[in-house]
Motif scaffolding. Structure first.
Motif, PDB file in Angstrom:
ATOM      1  N   ALA A 165     -20.425 -40.536 -20.042  1.00  0.00           N
ATOM      2  CA  ALA A 165     -20.446 -40.040 -21.417  1.00  0.00           C
ATOM      3  C   ALA A 165     -21.402 -38.855 -21.564  1.00  0.00           C
ATOM      4  O   ALA A 165     -21.086 -37.868 -22.242  1.00  0.00           O
ATOM      5  CB  ALA A 165     -20.853 -41.163 -22.374  1.00  0.00           C
ATOM      6  N   SER A 166     -22.545 -38.929 -20.898  1.00  0.00           N
ATOM      7  CA  SER A 166     -23.516 -37.834 -20.998  1.00  0.00           C
ATOM      8  C   SER A 166     -23.003 -36.582 -20.290  1.00  0.00           C
ATOM      9  O   SER A 166     -23.217 -35.461 -20.754  1.00  0.00           O
ATOM     10  CB  SER A 166     -24.870 -38.258 -20.423  1.00  0.00           C
ATOM     11  N   HIS A 167     -22.309 -36.774 -19.168  1.00  0.00           N
ATOM     12  CA  HIS A 167     -21.724 -35.622 -18.464  1.00  0.00           C
ATOM     13  C   HIS A 167     -20.695 -34.927 -19.354  1.00  0.00           C
ATOM     14  O   HIS A 167     -20.637 -33.688 -19.419  1.00  0.00           O
ATOM     15  CB  HIS A 167     -21.056 -36.063 -17.166  1.00  0.00           C
ATOM     16  N   LEU A 168     -19.891 -35.713 -20.040  1.00  0.00           N
ATOM     17  CA  LEU A 168     -18.865 -35.143 -20.920  1.00  0.00           C
ATOM     18  C   LEU A 168     -19.489 -34.476 -22.139  1.00  0.00           C
ATOM     19  O   LEU A 168     -19.031 -33.413 -22.581  1.00  0.00           O
ATOM     20  CB  LEU A 168     -17.902 -36.244 -21.374  1.00  0.00           C
ATOM     21  N   GLY A 169     -20.536 -35.101 -22.670  1.00  0.00           N
ATOM     22  CA  GLY A 169     -21.145 -34.604 -23.898  1.00  0.00           C
ATOM     23  C   GLY A 169     -21.755 -33.219 -23.781  1.00  0.00           C
ATOM     24  O   GLY A 169     -21.880 -32.511 -24.788  1.00  0.00           O
ATOM     25  N   VAL A 170     -22.114 -32.814 -22.558  1.00  0.00           N
ATOM     26  CA  VAL A 170     -22.750 -31.507 -22.389  1.00  0.00           C
ATOM     27  C   VAL A 170     -21.777 -30.442 -21.876  1.00  0.00           C
ATOM     28  O   VAL A 170     -22.178 -29.286 -21.684  1.00  0.00           O
ATOM     29  CB  VAL A 170     -23.957 -31.599 -21.418  1.00  0.00           C
ATOM     30  N   ARG A 171     -20.513 -30.804 -21.705  1.00  0.00           N
ATOM     31  CA  ARG A 171     -19.541 -29.810 -21.242  1.00  0.00           C
ATOM     32  C   ARG A 171     -19.214 -28.832 -22.378  1.00  0.00           C
ATOM     33  O   ARG A 171     -18.874 -29.246 -23.494  1.00  0.00           O
ATOM     34  CB  ARG A 171     -18.255 -30.479 -20.754  1.00  0.00           C
ATOM     35  N   LYS A 172     -19.277 -27.544 -22.086  1.00  0.00           N
ATOM     36  CA  LYS A 172     -19.009 -26.523 -23.087  1.00  0.00           C
ATOM     37  C   LYS A 172     -17.531 -26.413 -23.435  1.00  0.00           C
ATOM     38  O   LYS A 172     -17.177 -25.875 -24.493  1.00  0.00           O
ATOM     39  CB  LYS A 172     -19.530 -25.174 -22.601  1.00  0.00           C
TER      40      LYS A 172
END
Length: 202
Positions: free
Chosen positions: A178-185
């Motif tokens: 979830a954190s990896h996805l949340g920071v994707r531009k």
């Protein structure tokens, strides 16, 4: 030219009746010859090396195939048949350098491998510098937790709308994903909204 003739004579002996050790040594010398002039060879010349190296690499031990894969993985002009053969090797130490680094693999080949091979092969693909939507669509469906986390964190990976949707669903209960996805531009707003709704307090 003298060295080339010598290698070609050794090549014929190695293929027709040489020992395994002789084949490996000849393979190294032919690969050396290819690497020396790879950037200058024509496609026809590369095709000759492709045929020769493929014949020599057939049925050699995994250690020698791994060495060959490591040498050719980042060569833009690497022999295509050899590259594809190494990429589909069941032994991940052989396949991984090619799957992760070789620019010679097209999307069709990568998709075929991702659809059939195991998680180690998928993980190697997920670490490529650039990954198309066509390939990530397979990774997010077939990949285990480590694969999807890795590809989600890969800035060079591109996802289809459906692919993002699958990742969001798979992130439920997985704070790291979830954190990896949340920071994707490139995360679409509607998927980001769903991510926020299902995210844990952490």
């Amino acid at each position: 030219m003298t060295d080339t003739r010598s290698i070609l004579l050794e090549l014929e002996d190695a293929i027709t009746g040489g020992t395994s050790e002789k084949r490996v040594e000849t393979l190294r010398r032919v690969t050396d010859l290819f690497m020396f002039g790879a950037s200058q060879y024509s496609e026809e010349q590369i095709g000759v090396f492709d045929s020769v190296i493929a014949r020599l690499a057939d049925d050699i031990e995994a250690r020698a195939r791994t060495e060959l894969a490591q040498r050719l993985a980042e060569v833009p002009q690497a022999p295509l048949t050899v590259i594809k053969t190494l990429a589909t090797d069941d032994i991940i130490d052989v396949a991984a350098p090619i799957l992760t680094h070789s620019s010679r693999l097209d999307d069709e080949t990568l998709v075929g491998i991702a659809e059939k091979k195991g998680q180690d092969h998928l993980l190697a693909i997920s670490q490529r510098h650039s990954i198309s939507q066509q390939v990530t669509d397979v990774l997010v469906v077939r990949g285990n937790q480590q694969v999807v986390r890795t590809v989600a964190q890969n800035a060079g990976a591109r996802f289809s709308d459906e692919g993002f949707g699958i990742l969001v669903k798979r992130s439920e209960g997985d704070d790291v994903l979830a954190s990896h996805l949340g920071v994707r531009k490139d995360m679409p707003k509607h998927h980001l909204a769903c991510l926020v709704e299902t995210a844990s307090d952490a």
